[in-house]
Scaffold this active site. Structure first.
Site, mmCIF file in Angstrom:
data_model
loop_
_atom_site.group_PDB
_atom_site.id
_atom_site.type_symbol
_atom_site.label_atom_id
_atom_site.label_comp_id
_atom_site.label_asym_id
_atom_site.label_seq_id
_atom_site.Cartn_x
_atom_site.Cartn_y
_atom_site.Cartn_z
ATOM 1 N N PHE A 147 4.913 0.444 3.383
ATOM 2 C CA PHE A 147 4.967 -0.188 2.066
ATOM 3 C C PHE A 147 6.271 0.161 1.351
ATOM 4 C CE2 PHE A 147 0.502 0.793 2.926
ATOM 5 C CZ PHE A 147 -0.183 -0.343 2.524
ATOM 6 N N ASP A 148 6.855 -0.820 0.694
ATOM 7 C CA ASP A 148 7.841 -0.537 -0.335
ATOM 8 C C ASP A 148 7.082 0.031 -1.537
ATOM 9 O OD1 ASP A 148 10.160 -0.531 -1.904
ATOM 10 O OD2 ASP A 148 9.827 -2.586 -2.555
ATOM 11 N N GLY A 149 7.809 0.640 -2.466
ATOM 12 C CA GLY A 149 7.151 1.233 -3.628
ATOM 13 C C GLY A 149 7.083 0.287 -4.812
ATOM 14 N N PHE A 264 5.589 -4.231 4.067
ATOM 15 C CA PHE A 264 5.515 -5.028 2.846
ATOM 16 C C PHE A 264 6.682 -4.700 1.923
ATOM 17 C CE2 PHE A 264 1.102 -4.459 4.251
ATOM 18 C CZ PHE A 264 0.645 -5.768 4.256
#
Length: 306
Positions: A147-149, A264
């Site tokens: 995941f991106d943040g 993502f």
């Protein structure tokens, strides 16, 4: 799929449905989400062994705006690839978005960006999935999700400051608000669902052998803005197995090492970088970055886009 797309575009729905009926004994080719689905099912198999009476599993629903008559080819394809997908939603040309809440959807994936945007607007975690530009072997025993943040797990609060005031102001803001949790982003609930299933393995003493592994892969720098991201996850009672703070460096090379089943991100620049390295990437159309993105090339979707 190119032939099917051509028939739908040039000859219309009736010809497309007839083509599908004529070829219903030929399985569809695997799509971008295929390795991800196989990994979900591998986790389910281990959960069933550990908890035979539990129904806490990944529940996969195939959603398509295909006509119901095409269902036979879909069923034959599912059986051909030995997948365990019992629930279908075939909407006969209508968008399936209105059904997502009824299915208690934690994540909706589609190759149709318009449908994904509609799901996001309904408050449902969703992403547009893209096929990689090259092959990259992924684990068959461990589900890996990256995941991106900001604007993915977290809100786009910090990205708004970067866009409006620049990096220096962003660093000052993050330092001043280090102990204030960020608001949740669109995929926080999906990470929560993954964490819930991870804990079922942890409770059996299988933390190191857990078949689910999660990654935070963010352009934030650790020293100047990393603490707030980690403290936010902690405040939610969540964690990722690994946290990679890249300080603006490209994400693609690290994703090639991670070999996630899906990654993502809210920015197409990073999605394209992942694709180039062979990773399956999914674009989350959420937050201020969408106002600055370049328009994607539009393609008329076939009824099989889902």
């Amino acid at each position: 799929m190119e032939e099917e797309q051509r028939i739908y575009t040039e000859q219309g729905v009736e010809a497309y449905v007839k083509y599908q009926l004529d070829h219903e004994n030929e399985p569809f080719l695997p799509g971008a989400a295929f390795p991800f689905v196989k990994a979900l099912e591998a986790v389910n198999a281990q959960l069933r062994e550990l908890y035979p009476d539990s129904e806490e599993l990944f529940d996969i629903v195939l959603m398509t705006n295909n006509h119901a008559q095409v269902g036979v080819r879909l069923i034959n394809s599912i059986n051909h690839y030995d997948l365990f997908i019992e629930r279908f939603c075939m909407t006969g040309g209508n968008s399936p978005i209105c059904y997502l809440k009824a299915y208690h959807t934690n994540l909706y994936l589609s190759s149709d960006a318009e449908k994904v945007s509609g799901a996001i607007e309904e408050g449902i975690a969703a992403a547009t999935i893209f096929s990689p530009s090259r092959d990259l072997e992924v684990s068959e025993k461990q589900l890996r999700v990256a995941f991106d943040g900001d604007a993915v797990l977290f809100s786009d609060e910090s990205e708004q400051i970067v866009k409006a005031h620049g990096l220096d102001m962003f660093f000052e803001h993050e330092k001043a608000h280090e102990n204030k949790p960020l608001a949740q982003g669109p995929l926080k609930g999906f990470l929560e669902a993954l964490g819930k299933l991870q804990k079922k393995f942890y409770s059996k003493g299988l933390r190191l052998e857990c078949p689910i592994r999660t990654y935070l892969v963010t352009a934030r720098s650790a020293a100047s803005s990393g603490a707030r991201a980690l403290k936010t996850l902690r405040s939610w009672g969540l964690e990722t197995d690994e946290a990679l703070f890249l300080a603006g460096a490209p994400k693609g090379p690290l994703l090639r090492k991670i070999r996630p089943h899906i990654f993502f991100d809210d920015q197409m620049f990073h999605v394209e970088g992942a694709q180039e390295m062979g990773a399956v990437a999914a674009h989350v159309p959420y937050g201020v970055a969408q106002k600055h993105k370049r328009p994607a090339r539009e393609e008329r979707p076939t009824p099989n886009s889902k």
